[in-house]
Scaffold this active site. Structure first.
Site, mmCIF file in Angstrom:
data_model
loop_
_atom_site.group_PDB
_atom_site.id
_atom_site.type_symbol
_atom_site.label_atom_id
_atom_site.label_comp_id
_atom_site.label_asym_id
_atom_site.label_seq_id
_atom_site.Cartn_x
_atom_site.Cartn_y
_atom_site.Cartn_z
ATOM 1 N N SER A 13 0.851 -1.200 0.000
ATOM 2 C CA SER A 13 0.000 0.000 0.000
ATOM 3 C C SER A 13 0.886 1.250 0.000
ATOM 4 O O SER A 13 2.043 1.200 0.430
ATOM 5 C CB SER A 13 -0.902 0.012 1.236
ATOM 6 O OG SER A 13 -0.135 0.295 2.397
ATOM 7 N N LYS A 82 0.457 -1.366 15.537
ATOM 8 C CA LYS A 82 -0.976 -1.576 15.796
ATOM 9 C C LYS A 82 -1.566 -2.701 14.929
ATOM 10 O O LYS A 82 -2.626 -3.219 15.247
ATOM 11 C CB LYS A 82 -1.762 -0.278 15.610
ATOM 12 C CG LYS A 82 -1.867 0.220 14.181
ATOM 13 C CD LYS A 82 -2.715 1.463 14.088
ATOM 14 C CE LYS A 82 -2.758 2.037 12.699
ATOM 15 N NZ LYS A 82 -3.197 1.104 11.653
ATOM 16 N N ASP A 83 -0.860 -3.101 13.868
ATOM 17 C CA ASP A 83 -1.352 -4.196 13.019
ATOM 18 C C ASP A 83 -0.816 -5.571 13.435
ATOM 19 O O ASP A 83 -1.196 -6.582 12.860
ATOM 20 C CB ASP A 83 -0.952 -3.961 11.550
ATOM 21 C CG ASP A 83 -1.717 -2.798 10.931
ATOM 22 O OD1 ASP A 83 -2.853 -2.543 11.363
ATOM 23 O OD2 ASP A 83 -1.167 -2.148 10.016
ATOM 24 N N THR A 128 -15.684 4.481 9.069
ATOM 25 C CA THR A 128 -14.619 3.791 9.808
ATOM 26 C C THR A 128 -15.017 2.343 10.025
ATOM 27 O O THR A 128 -16.195 2.055 10.210
ATOM 28 C CB THR A 128 -14.324 4.431 11.186
ATOM 29 O OG1 THR A 128 -13.285 3.683 11.829
ATOM 30 C CG2 THR A 128 -15.548 4.443 12.097
ATOM 31 N N ARG A 132 -12.841 0.214 17.793
ATOM 32 C CA ARG A 132 -12.383 1.147 18.833
ATOM 33 C C ARG A 132 -12.965 2.538 18.621
ATOM 34 O O ARG A 132 -13.479 3.163 19.557
ATOM 35 C CB ARG A 132 -10.837 1.201 18.800
ATOM 36 C CG ARG A 132 -10.214 2.283 19.664
ATOM 37 C CD ARG A 132 -8.717 2.411 19.379
ATOM 38 N NE ARG A 132 -8.451 2.824 17.999
ATOM 39 C CZ ARG A 132 -8.418 4.097 17.593
ATOM 40 N NH1 ARG A 132 -8.633 5.085 18.439
ATOM 41 N NH2 ARG A 132 -8.150 4.378 16.335
ATOM 42 N N ARG A 133 -12.904 3.020 17.371
ATOM 43 C CA ARG A 133 -13.465 4.353 17.093
ATOM 44 C C ARG A 133 -14.976 4.362 17.237
ATOM 45 O O ARG A 133 -15.554 5.287 17.809
ATOM 46 C CB ARG A 133 -13.066 4.797 15.681
ATOM 47 C CG ARG A 133 -11.599 5.140 15.525
ATOM 48 C CD ARG A 133 -11.247 5.419 14.069
ATOM 49 N NE ARG A 133 -9.835 5.765 13.914
ATOM 50 C CZ ARG A 133 -9.085 5.376 12.883
ATOM 51 N NH1 ARG A 133 -9.599 4.619 11.932
ATOM 52 N NH2 ARG A 133 -7.826 5.751 12.804
ATOM 53 N N ARG A 150 -13.422 0.163 4.736
ATOM 54 C CA ARG A 150 -12.074 -0.386 4.756
ATOM 55 C C ARG A 150 -11.309 0.177 3.569
ATOM 56 O O ARG A 150 -11.834 0.916 2.758
ATOM 57 C CB ARG A 150 -12.142 -1.920 4.662
ATOM 58 C CG ARG A 150 -12.731 -2.641 5.854
ATOM 59 C CD ARG A 150 -11.701 -3.149 6.857
ATOM 60 N NE ARG A 150 -10.410 -3.508 6.268
ATOM 61 C CZ ARG A 150 -10.152 -4.641 5.646
ATOM 62 N NH1 ARG A 150 -11.080 -5.555 5.513
ATOM 63 N NH2 ARG A 150 -8.960 -4.871 5.160
ATOM 64 N N GLY A 151 -10.050 -0.256 3.462
ATOM 65 C CA GLY A 151 -9.211 0.226 2.364
ATOM 66 C C GLY A 151 -8.142 1.157 2.897
ATOM 67 O O GLY A 151 -8.262 1.680 4.007
ATOM 68 N N ASN A 152 -7.076 1.371 2.117
ATOM 69 C CA ASN A 152 -6.022 2.262 2.594
ATOM 70 C C ASN A 152 -6.531 3.708 2.634
ATOM 71 O O ASN A 152 -7.617 4.005 2.146
ATOM 72 C CB ASN A 152 -4.738 2.105 1.761
ATOM 73 C CG ASN A 152 -4.931 2.500 0.306
ATOM 74 O OD1 ASN A 152 -5.494 3.549 0.007
ATOM 75 N ND2 ASN A 152 -4.452 1.665 -0.612
ATOM 76 N N ARG A 156 -9.945 5.456 1.079
ATOM 77 C CA ARG A 156 -11.032 5.979 1.922
ATOM 78 C C ARG A 156 -11.339 7.435 1.584
ATOM 79 O O ARG A 156 -12.486 7.847 1.610
ATOM 80 C CB ARG A 156 -10.670 5.831 3.406
ATOM 81 C CG ARG A 156 -10.636 4.384 3.846
ATOM 82 C CD ARG A 156 -10.541 4.268 5.346
ATOM 83 N NE ARG A 156 -9.863 3.029 5.717
ATOM 84 C CZ ARG A 156 -9.805 2.545 6.950
ATOM 85 N NH1 ARG A 156 -10.393 3.196 7.928
ATOM 86 N NH2 ARG A 156 -9.179 1.416 7.205
ATOM 87 N N CYS A 243 -9.733 -8.897 17.491
ATOM 88 C CA CYS A 243 -9.879 -7.701 16.643
ATOM 89 C C CYS A 243 -11.294 -7.125 16.661
ATOM 90 O O CYS A 243 -11.528 -6.076 16.099
ATOM 91 C CB CYS A 243 -9.413 -7.971 15.217
ATOM 92 S SG CYS A 243 -10.553 -8.955 14.287
#
Length: 310
Positions: A13, A82-83, A128, A132-133, A150-152, A156, A243
């Site tokens: 990405s 975080k991933d 989103t 979490r958000r 989703r998506g980079n 987005r 997740c």
């Protein structure tokens, strides 16, 4: 130093490749004679646009990268911390070589009309896919609507422009990395939107036995980022979060070296929020992470996490 060439594997990405360029630039300063090559791979998480829990959750962004390391097709992997799943150990035979200096840990709101979060009208659709958000927005701004996206980051932004949402929440550091800080309407404080575990930290991972390589890249490591990340990942490990569990938290090393860890566990609807905040004092980072996890377990975090389908 006896490393002439370092092959760096990464997701393909734009953001992941920008992260690799940061590592290459820092390596070039540290070891001007060492050449670097990029080995891009497409991960399950990049190909799959559905719910991440359907494809092993977070490991979806790291599995193919890990495989390239273990197969000897590359020497060094660059990951967003975080991933990287914390509920299970790193793949056998691999180790962290360094955690880079931490970037901004905060979330950013992007609203084409320039409105800050507190002024968004009821029914505004926030793009989103982060539980979490979504949980934190449900708790603090229940009149706003989260739509899965989703998506980079570039993708987005395109979806926002196409009207698939009215606003976006993205990581401030990610927008910086792809050169798009111009789209940020408001950067949200951690009090308003608590960040994910490992936010803003890039990790370098390599094969365990590559001592020359570990020596070569360890100079890129940042001691504060190492302490903070160790505390945060141990916290997540003890909680065994998956997740789909809305878990947030961040450790902070003060100028005098004192470190604290603040963390939260939510129900997806935001109606229950568990909080903990502790200082390390003389404790090592991993013990601090364990202690904060135990404080949340005492408040019922285990039942809350296990009650969420995954």
């Amino acid at each position: 130093m006896s490393v002439d060439l370092i092959r760096i594997v990464s997701r393909d990405s734009p953001m992941a490749l920008a992260q690799v360029e940061r590592v290459r630039a820092e390596l070039a300063v540290l070891h001007p004679r060492t050449r670097t090559e990029v080995v891009p791979v497409k991960t399950t998480g990049d190909k799959w646009m559905g719910d991440l829990s359907a494809v092993e959750g977070k490991g979806a962004f790291t599995k193919e990268v890990d495989a390239a390391l273990l197969a000897g097709e590359a020497d060094l992997a660059v990951h967003c911390v975080k991933d990287i799943p914390a509920d299970r150990p790193l793949p056998a035979g691999t180790a962290f070589a360094a955690f880079l200096r931490r970037d901004d840990i905060r979330d950013a709101l992007i609203h084409p009309g320039g409105l800050p979060l507190d002024e968004l009208p009821a029914g505004t659709r926030i793009g989103t896919s982060s539980v979490r958000r979504a949980a934190q927005l449900a708790a603090s701004h229940p009149h706003l609507l989260c739509v899965p996206m989703r998506g980079n980051a570039n993708r987005r932004l395109e979806k926002l422009a196409a009207g698939e949402a009215d606003a976006l929440l993205l990581a401030a550091s990610g927008l910086e990395r792809i050169g798009r800080p111009d789209v940020i309407t408001e950067v949200l404080s951690p009090e308003v939107m608590c960040p994910p575990i490992g936010a803003g930290v890039l990790a370098l991972q390599c094969r365990e036995g590559d001592s020359d390589l570990i020596d070569a890249v360890s100079g890129l490591g940042d001691p504060a980022a190492h302490r903070e990340t160790t505390a945060e990942r141990m916290f997540l490990h003890v909680l065994q979060g998956h997740c789909n569990s809305p878990i947030a938290g961040y450790a902070q090393v003060e100028r005098n070296g004192d470190m604290s860890l603040r963390a939260k566990v939510f129900t997806p609807d935001g109606k229950t929020v568990l909080n903990a905040h502790e200082w390390a004092g003389p404790l090592d980072p991993a013990t601090l992470g364990t202690s904060v996890a135990v404080a949340l377990l005492r408040q019922g975090a285990r039942e809350l996490i296990d009650g969420i389908a995954h």
